[in-house]
Design a protein around this motif. Structure first.
Motif, PDB file in Angstrom:
ATOM      1  N   LEU A   1      39.223  30.444  34.683  1.00 11.75           N
ATOM      2  CA  LEU A   1      38.521  31.396  35.440  1.00 11.75           C
ATOM      3  C   LEU A   1      37.511  32.398  34.315  1.00 11.75           C
ATOM      4  CD1 LEU A   1      37.796  33.070  37.874  1.00 11.75           C
ATOM      5  CD2 LEU A   1      39.905  34.555  37.299  1.00 11.75           C
ATOM      6  N   TYR A   2      38.319  32.262  33.187  1.00 10.82           N
ATOM      7  CA  TYR A   2      37.938  33.289  32.193  1.00 10.82           C
ATOM      8  C   TYR A   2      37.855  32.945  30.899  1.00 10.82           C
ATOM      9  CZ  TYR A   2      37.110  38.342  30.709  1.00 10.82           C
ATOM     10  OH  TYR A   2      36.606  39.505  30.268  1.00 10.82           O
ATOM     11  N   PRO A   3      37.079  31.972  30.383  1.00  9.89           N
ATOM     12  CA  PRO A   3      36.936  30.989  29.347  1.00  9.89           C
ATOM     13  C   PRO A   3      37.017  31.975  28.043  1.00  9.89           C
ATOM     14  CG  PRO A   3      35.166  30.332  30.713  1.00  9.89           C
ATOM     15  CD  PRO A   3      35.816  31.464  31.240  1.00  9.89           C
ATOM     16  N   LEU A   4      36.650  33.088  28.005  1.00 10.51           N
ATOM     17  CA  LEU A   4      36.719  33.850  26.735  1.00 10.51           C
ATOM     18  C   LEU A   4      37.994  34.605  26.431  1.00 10.51           C
ATOM     19  CD1 LEU A   4      33.304  35.696  26.607  1.00 10.51           C
ATOM     20  CD2 LEU A   4      33.940  33.592  25.429  1.00 10.51           C
ATOM     21  N   MET A   5      39.071  34.285  27.394  1.00 13.70           N
ATOM     22  CA  MET A   5      40.196  35.039  27.366  1.00 13.70           C
ATOM     23  C   MET A   5      41.229  34.051  26.587  1.00 13.70           C
ATOM     24  SD  MET A   5      42.769  36.487  30.316  1.00 13.70           S
ATOM     25  CE  MET A   5      41.368  37.706  30.907  1.00 13.70           C
ATOM     26  N   ASN A   6      41.992  34.927  25.762  1.00 12.34           N
ATOM     27  CA  ASN A   6      43.125  34.390  24.786  1.00 12.34           C
ATOM     28  C   ASN A   6      44.270  34.257  25.877  1.00 12.34           C
ATOM     29  OD1 ASN A   6      45.146  33.614  23.238  1.00 12.34           O
ATOM     30  ND2 ASN A   6      45.542  35.847  22.732  1.00 12.34           N
ATOM     31  N   VAL A   7      44.967  33.164  26.180  1.00 10.42           N
ATOM     32  CA  VAL A   7      45.934  33.022  27.086  1.00 10.42           C
ATOM     33  C   VAL A   7      47.176  32.479  26.565  1.00 10.42           C
ATOM     34  CG1 VAL A   7      44.265  32.649  29.274  1.00 10.42           C
ATOM     35  CG2 VAL A   7      45.332  30.652  27.845  1.00 10.42           C
ATOM     36  N   ARG A   8      47.211  32.114  25.103  1.00 13.90           N
ATOM     37  CA  ARG A   8      48.334  31.968  24.775  1.00 13.90           C
ATOM     38  C   ARG A   8      49.759  32.657  24.615  1.00 13.90           C
ATOM     39  NH1 ARG A   8      45.110  31.093  19.382  1.00 13.90           N
ATOM     40  NH2 ARG A   8      45.438  33.202  19.570  1.00 13.90           N
ATOM     41  N   ASP A   9      49.477  33.944  24.748  1.00 11.20           N
ATOM     42  CA  ASP A   9      50.523  34.727  25.013  1.00 11.20           C
ATOM     43  C   ASP A   9      50.953  35.228  26.397  1.00 11.20           C
ATOM     44  OD1 ASP A   9      48.424  36.157  24.946  1.00 11.20           O
ATOM     45  OD2 ASP A   9      49.411  37.864  23.975  1.00 11.20           O
ATOM     46  N   LEU A  10      50.152  34.386  27.578  1.00 13.47           N
ATOM     47  CA  LEU A  10      50.524  34.921  28.880  1.00 13.47           C
ATOM     48  C   LEU A  10      51.385  34.292  29.632  1.00 13.47           C
ATOM     49  CD1 LEU A  10      46.836  35.155  30.338  1.00 13.47           C
ATOM     50  CD2 LEU A  10      48.382  36.954  29.147  1.00 13.47           C
ATOM     51  N   TYR A  11      51.946  34.956  30.457  1.00 14.75           N
ATOM     52  CA  TYR A  11      52.895  34.328  31.461  1.00 14.75           C
ATOM     53  C   TYR A  11      52.205  33.832  32.488  1.00 14.75           C
ATOM     54  CZ  TYR A  11      57.544  34.723  28.956  1.00 14.75           C
ATOM     55  OH  TYR A  11      58.609  34.777  28.416  1.00 14.75           O
ATOM     56  N   GLY A  12      51.131  34.655  32.829  1.00 13.22           N
ATOM     57  CA  GLY A  12      50.223  34.288  33.905  1.00 13.22           C
ATOM     58  C   GLY A  12      49.718  35.483  34.312  1.00 13.22           C
ATOM     59  N   THR A  13      48.749  35.350  35.405  1.00 14.96           N
ATOM     60  CA  THR A  13      47.905  36.520  35.873  1.00 14.96           C
ATOM     61  C   THR A  13      47.798  36.828  37.315  1.00 14.96           C
ATOM     62  OG1 THR A  13      45.948  35.044  35.835  1.00 14.96           O
ATOM     63  CG2 THR A  13      46.099  36.315  33.975  1.00 14.96           C
ATOM     64  N   LEU A  14      47.311  37.958  37.954  1.00 16.12           N
ATOM     65  CA  LEU A  14      47.117  38.195  39.144  1.00 16.12           C
ATOM     66  C   LEU A  14      45.541  38.307  39.528  1.00 16.12           C
ATOM     67  CD1 LEU A  14      48.430  38.520  41.963  1.00 16.12           C
ATOM     68  CD2 LEU A  14      48.452  41.208  41.578  1.00 16.12           C
ATOM     69  N   TYR A  15      45.070  37.383  40.448  1.00 18.83           N
ATOM     70  CA  TYR A  15      43.649  37.402  40.380  1.00 18.83           C
ATOM     71  C   TYR A  15      43.411  37.982  41.928  1.00 18.83           C
ATOM     72  CZ  TYR A  15      39.026  35.804  41.320  1.00 18.83           C
ATOM     73  OH  TYR A  15      37.603  35.659  41.364  1.00 18.83           O
ATOM     74  N   VAL A  16      42.387  39.117  41.877  1.00 17.05           N
ATOM     75  CA  VAL A  16      42.143  39.481  43.348  1.00 17.05           C
ATOM     76  C   VAL A  16      40.737  39.431  43.457  1.00 17.05           C
ATOM     77  CG1 VAL A  16      42.262  41.651  44.728  1.00 17.05           C
ATOM     78  CG2 VAL A  16      44.398  41.247  43.255  1.00 17.05           C
ATOM     79  N   PRO A  17      40.063  38.438  44.060  1.00 10.68           N
ATOM     80  CA  PRO A  17      38.977  38.217  43.830  1.00 10.68           C
ATOM     81  C   PRO A  17      38.021  39.614  44.675  1.00 10.68           C
ATOM     82  CG  PRO A  17      40.014  36.467  45.323  1.00 10.68           C
ATOM     83  CD  PRO A  17      40.936  37.416  45.077  1.00 10.68           C
ATOM     84  N   LYS A  18      38.492  40.109  45.595  1.00  9.69           N
ATOM     85  CA  LYS A  18      37.464  41.096  46.143  1.00  9.69           C
ATOM     86  C   LYS A  18      37.839  42.551  45.546  1.00  9.69           C
ATOM     87  CE  LYS A  18      36.742  38.655  50.259  1.00  9.69           C
ATOM     88  NZ  LYS A  18      37.439  38.377  51.660  1.00  9.69           N
ATOM     89  N   ASP A  19      38.265  42.519  44.345  1.00 11.08           N
ATOM     90  CA  ASP A  19      38.145  43.944  43.637  1.00 11.08           C
ATOM     91  C   ASP A  19      36.857  44.050  42.951  1.00 11.08           C
ATOM     92  OD1 ASP A  19      40.915  44.493  43.948  1.00 11.08           O
ATOM     93  OD2 ASP A  19      41.537  44.217  41.840  1.00 11.08           O
ATOM     94  N   GLY A  20      36.603  45.092  42.574  1.00 15.08           N
ATOM     95  CA  GLY A  20      35.185  45.515  42.065  1.00 15.08           C
ATOM     96  C   GLY A  20      35.073  46.804  41.230  1.00 15.08           C
ATOM     97  N   THR A  21      33.641  47.294  41.286  1.00 14.67           N
ATOM     98  CA  THR A  21      33.475  48.479  40.715  1.00 14.67           C
ATOM     99  C   THR A  21      32.507  49.174  41.476  1.00 14.67           C
ATOM    100  OG1 THR A  21      33.476  47.163  38.604  1.00 14.67           O
ATOM    101  CG2 THR A  21      32.522  49.404  38.340  1.00 14.67           C
ATOM    102  N   MET A  22      32.726  50.649  41.515  1.00 10.53           N
ATOM    103  CA  MET A  22      31.955  51.532  42.163  1.00 10.53           C
ATOM    104  C   MET A  22      30.931  52.300  41.381  1.00 10.53           C
ATOM    105  SD  MET A  22      34.955  52.999  44.470  1.00 10.53           S
ATOM    106  CE  MET A  22      34.357  54.359  45.203  1.00 10.53           C
TER     107      MET A  22
END
Ligand code: FAD
Length: 446
Positions: free
Chosen positions: A187-208
């Motif tokens: 999903l996010y190719p520029l992210m370093n995921v080596r130290d990750l356990y996982g992520t929570l993805y909420v597709p309908k979040d955003g910015t006002m």
């Protein structure tokens, strides 16, 4: 060009220590060894345009059912919700122009999943109002951007917490997914995921967008009969005891006239304490510096979700083809003497304080290490002792309501919380009107 880097800033092509960069770089914003003081607030270097306007933008009415003080996120949303509840004789008074205080420079992030079911429900409503309801009502674009949100779990406990959030979200119909490190990388190719356990993805979040949202809210409110008056600082609040000795709001004073009203809503942000003093009301909040930096262009960052790394206390907000990097400082700077002249203004960024976010940000998106900083945004925000907003009628004075102290959540929580507060304000005004009518009828019958 300034570069985000672990050892300080770099100048393109070769490393330099922070001190050397400060001597040579045109983008050295503050002296790192000293906290920013009010003296160094760059009033003369702000975005504010002197458009020659002096005095209120509209004539003041002699009376109103409710006077809302402050034209930021809170004031505009309060005005809108009051009008939606049927109160149309409502006036908003703004000292400068709409959004001039904290709102104009907010990051505007909206995350729908929070560790409280009430907040989850309320946030879903907020998102609905900003992303569709307001637009449908006014035909105007609020500037809502739905690029999704990604919470980072770099330990098992955090991932468990996110799994619980996902379950909570399911109950309230919030779409979300727990992703493995590999899925996150996809999903996010520029992210370093080596130290990750996982992520929570909420597709309908955003910015006002603060300016777009406030403009749309005030347009919708004025279309329903409300009045918005800018360039009109409130200078006094008249409070009189009634025949029972209860102190009640009577009127709001400005240099351009007085508005008789039984009800005031204090939405003056970091200035709310001063407004409270005018009515003899204690408003327990403090003003602090809060900041983010905007990077230069990052190849491949377009359309990525916003990222929140709770353990590193940092967020990465998508800003077109760049990122805004911000966080919550453990040693923030207090703004002890809040200035009345501060409008569309910023503080110098104190790099000593802000540097604590840099390591976390670079660890998550390594491309940041070689990315320049386009601008810094450091503004005032109000915080309360329990990290909850101050909402509702003040105990000292009847008819004096608070809508302030939003602890850096004044964009996404306000729609919903003001909605419930407005209900009480409407009820209060209805009761006042009924009592008034009862007294008039009684006098006539006598
Ligand atoms: C760097 C930064 C990033 C942030 N990021 C986020 C985020 O991602 N998400 C989020 O939800 N929140 C965020 N926040 C917080 C959010 O921006 C604030 O909580 C919100 O803007 C506060 O709005 P407000 O209306 O209470 O205050 P303000 O916007 O400060 O409005 C108060 C208004 O009152 C007016 N006023 C003051 N005195 C008087 C007077 N005497 N008479 C008339 N008017 C008066 C002022 O001119 C001002 O316009 C961030 C804040 C900062 C500083």
């Amino acid at each position: 060009m300034a570069i985000l880097g672990r050892a300080g800033w770099r100048v393109v092509g070769f490393w330099r220590p922070l001190g050397a960069v400060c001597r040579t770089s045109p983008r050295c914003y503050s002296v790192p060894s000293e906290h920013t003081t009010e003296k160094s607030v760059p009033y003369t270097k702000t975005l504010k345009q002197d458009d020659g306007l002096r005095g209120p933008t509209k004539a003041l009415p002699s009376s109103a059912d409710v006077v809302v003080i402050g034209g930021g996120s809170l004031g505009c949303q309060t005005l809108y919700h009051l009008c939606k509840m049927g109160l149309t004789n409502v006036v908003l008074l703004e000292r400068d122009r709409l959004t001039a205080g904290t709102t104009w420079h907010t990051a505007g992030l909206l995350w729908q999943l929070r560790p409280s079911d009430t907040e989850v429900e309320l946030l879903a409503h907020t998102r609905h109002v900003v992303s569709s309801e307001l637009q449908a009502e006014t035909g105007l674009d609020t500037g809502w951007i739905q690029n999704g949100g990604l919470f980072i779990a770099s330990n098992k406990q955090r991932l468990d917490e996110y799994k619980r959030l996902m379950s909570l979200g399911k109950v309230y119909g919030i779409e979300s997914y727990v992703l493995s490190p590999a899925e996150t990388k996809e999903l996010y190719p520029l992210m370093n995921v080596r130290d990750l356990y996982g992520t929570l993805y909420v597709p309908k979040d955003g910015t006002m967008d603060p300016a777009g949202t406030c403009a749309t809210l005030s347009r919708a409110a004025t279309a329903r009969g409300a009045t918005v008056v800018e360039n009109c600082p409130v200078t006094g609040i008249q409070v009189n005891p009634d025949h029972m000795g209860v102190r009640r709001v009577r009127a709001v004073e400005t240099a351009f006239g007085t508005i008789q009203t039984p009800c005031v809503v204090n939405c003056a942000g970091v200035w709310a304490t001063k407004l409270g003093e005018l009515a003899g009301v204690n408003v327990p909040l403090v003003a602090m510096h809060h900041a983010y930096v905007v990077t230069e262009r990052i190849e491949g960052i377009q359309n990525m979700p916003n990222v929140r790394d709770h353990d590193a206390s940092v967020y990465l907000r998508l800003q077109g083809d760049a990122l805004s990097v911000g966080g919550y400082e453990q040693n923030p700077i207090f703004w002890d003497v809040v200035s009345d002249k501060f409008a569309f203004s910023l503080f110098d960024l104190d790099w000593n304080i802000f540097m604590q976010h840099i390591d976390g940000a670079i660890n998550r998106v390594p491309a940041l290490e070689k990315t320049g900083i386009k601008s810094t945004v450091c503004g005032p925000e109000s915080f309360t002792a329990d990290h909850k907003p101050l909402l509702g009628e003040a105990p000292e004075v009847r008819g004096f309501y608070l809508g302030c102290g939003f602890n850096s959540a004044g964009i996404f929580l306000t729609h919903t919380l003001t909605h419930s507060m407005c209900w009480y304000v409407s009820l209060f005004v209805c009761v006042c009107v009924c009592v008034y009518l009862y007294v008039c009828i009684s006098i006539c019958m006598c």
